[in-house]
Design an enzyme around this catalytic site. Structure first.
Site, PDB file in Angstrom:
ATOM      1  N   ASN A 178      54.975  45.360  18.470  1.00 29.35           N
ATOM      2  CA  ASN A 178      56.298  45.335  18.251  1.00 29.35           C
ATOM      3  C   ASN A 178      57.164  46.210  19.061  1.00 29.35           C
ATOM      4  O   ASN A 178      58.136  46.792  18.597  1.00 29.35           O
ATOM      5  CB  ASN A 178      56.512  45.381  16.607  1.00 29.35           C
ATOM      6  N   GLY A 229      58.674  50.072   9.888  1.00 28.07           N
ATOM      7  CA  GLY A 229      58.176  49.285   8.792  1.00 28.07           C
ATOM      8  C   GLY A 229      57.173  48.258   9.230  1.00 28.07           C
ATOM      9  O   GLY A 229      56.264  47.617   8.293  1.00 28.07           O
ATOM     10  N   ASP A 230      57.075  47.710  10.289  1.00 28.78           N
ATOM     11  CA  ASP A 230      55.986  46.943  10.958  1.00 28.78           C
ATOM     12  C   ASP A 230      55.448  47.395  12.417  1.00 28.78           C
ATOM     13  O   ASP A 230      55.745  46.848  13.385  1.00 28.78           O
ATOM     14  CB  ASP A 230      56.309  45.508  10.954  1.00 28.78           C
ATOM     15  N   ALA A 231      55.188  48.589  12.559  1.00 25.05           N
ATOM     16  CA  ALA A 231      55.043  49.486  13.799  1.00 25.05           C
ATOM     17  C   ALA A 231      53.660  49.300  14.296  1.00 25.05           C
ATOM     18  O   ALA A 231      53.381  50.072  15.080  1.00 25.05           O
ATOM     19  CB  ALA A 231      55.423  50.654  13.481  1.00 25.05           C
ATOM     20  N   GLN A 232      53.328  47.926  14.176  1.00 26.71           N
ATOM     21  CA  GLN A 232      52.048  47.683  15.126  1.00 26.71           C
ATOM     22  C   GLN A 232      52.582  47.470  16.740  1.00 26.71           C
ATOM     23  O   GLN A 232      53.536  47.024  16.941  1.00 26.71           O
ATOM     24  CB  GLN A 232      51.319  46.430  14.578  1.00 26.71           C
TER      25      GLN A 232
END
Length: 249
Positions: A158, A152-155
């Site tokens: 992370n 969901g916030d796979a930058q």
């Protein structure tokens, strides 16, 4: 902070329990109150290899971890509980029509468009461009995916690279389009091809993904403008948003 940290711990447990991926082990309850009103999120120390020192094997491990998540599927898009995308609340409520384009429009693009507009940092011309893209989403989004478990916030920051493999942190999970995670990997800085090589060891990537990459980043560009649009960091995303809007006219 307490609500965000509690949601983060729940998200980490979800990823580990459903997909078996590595996540940090919390210390005690994980969320530690610090009087008078602060909180800490406390977890085990990890033997991290810093992002600038990552090896090709480290990048491939990140790709394999994402592919492992995406192997877990659901009958519908969304999740039974809400969370956070950075400091912003994230609505994961399944949409009225169980289609990816409906969920992406109603739960990601429209809420972040409202926030960015209200912040005063989004030019009206770009807001109108986003609205046109939302109207055209069914024609732009490619094949309908099966709802897959997302980070969901796979930058790239992370993921913590360790000798044992990639450890996932700071998730914002729900069931959605796998391409969204793949798009966010290089959202702040480009990632090497090794990460996608690792992913395709376990799962294929549709040939049309490069053409849709910026489409799945639009909501995140809007989130940055909402939070930091008045800073030099935030303003650097305006040209990227403008280019994306132009490319999907």
């Amino acid at each position: 902070a307490a609500a965000q940290f509690t949601a983060e711990l729940a998200g980490l447990r979800l990823l580990h329990d459903l997909a078996g991926v590595m996540v940090p082990v919390p210390v005690a309850d994980g969320v530690i109150p610090v009087p008078p009103s602060a909180h800490l999120l406390l977890s085990e120390a990890l033997p991290e290899r810093l992002p600038g020192a990552r090896t090709p094997a480290d990048w491939r491990a990140i790709g394999r971890a994402l592919a492992t998540l995406h192997g877990v599927t659901s009958p519908e898009f969304g999740l039974s509980r809400n969370g956070y995308f950075g400091p912003l609340r994230q609505d994961n409520t399944p949409a009225h029509a169980n289609r990816w384009t409906t969920f992406y429009a109603e739960r990601r693009l429209l809420p972040h468009l409202r926030l960015a507009t209200d912040s005063g940092h989004l030019p009206a011309t770009l807001a109108a461009g986003i609205e046109r893209i939302i109207a055209r989403l069914p024609a732009l989004a490619g094949p309908e995916p099966r709802p897959a478990l997302l980070h969901g916030d796979a930058q790239q920051h992370n993921f913590v690279s360790t000798p044992a493999g990639a450890v996932l942190v700071d998730p914002a999970p729900y069931f959605g389009h796998p391409e969204l995670d793949l798009a966010l990997l290089g959202y702040f800085h480009p990632v090497p091809h090794h990460v996608f090589d690792g992913y395709t060891e376990l799962r294929p990537i549709d040939a049309g993904f490069p053409e849709r990459r910026e489409l799945w980043r639009l909501f995140a560009y809007l989130a940055v403008l909402s939070v930091a649009g008045g800073t030099p960091f935030g303003r650097q995303f305006l040209p990227r948003l403008d280019q994306a809007v132009t490319s999907y006219r």
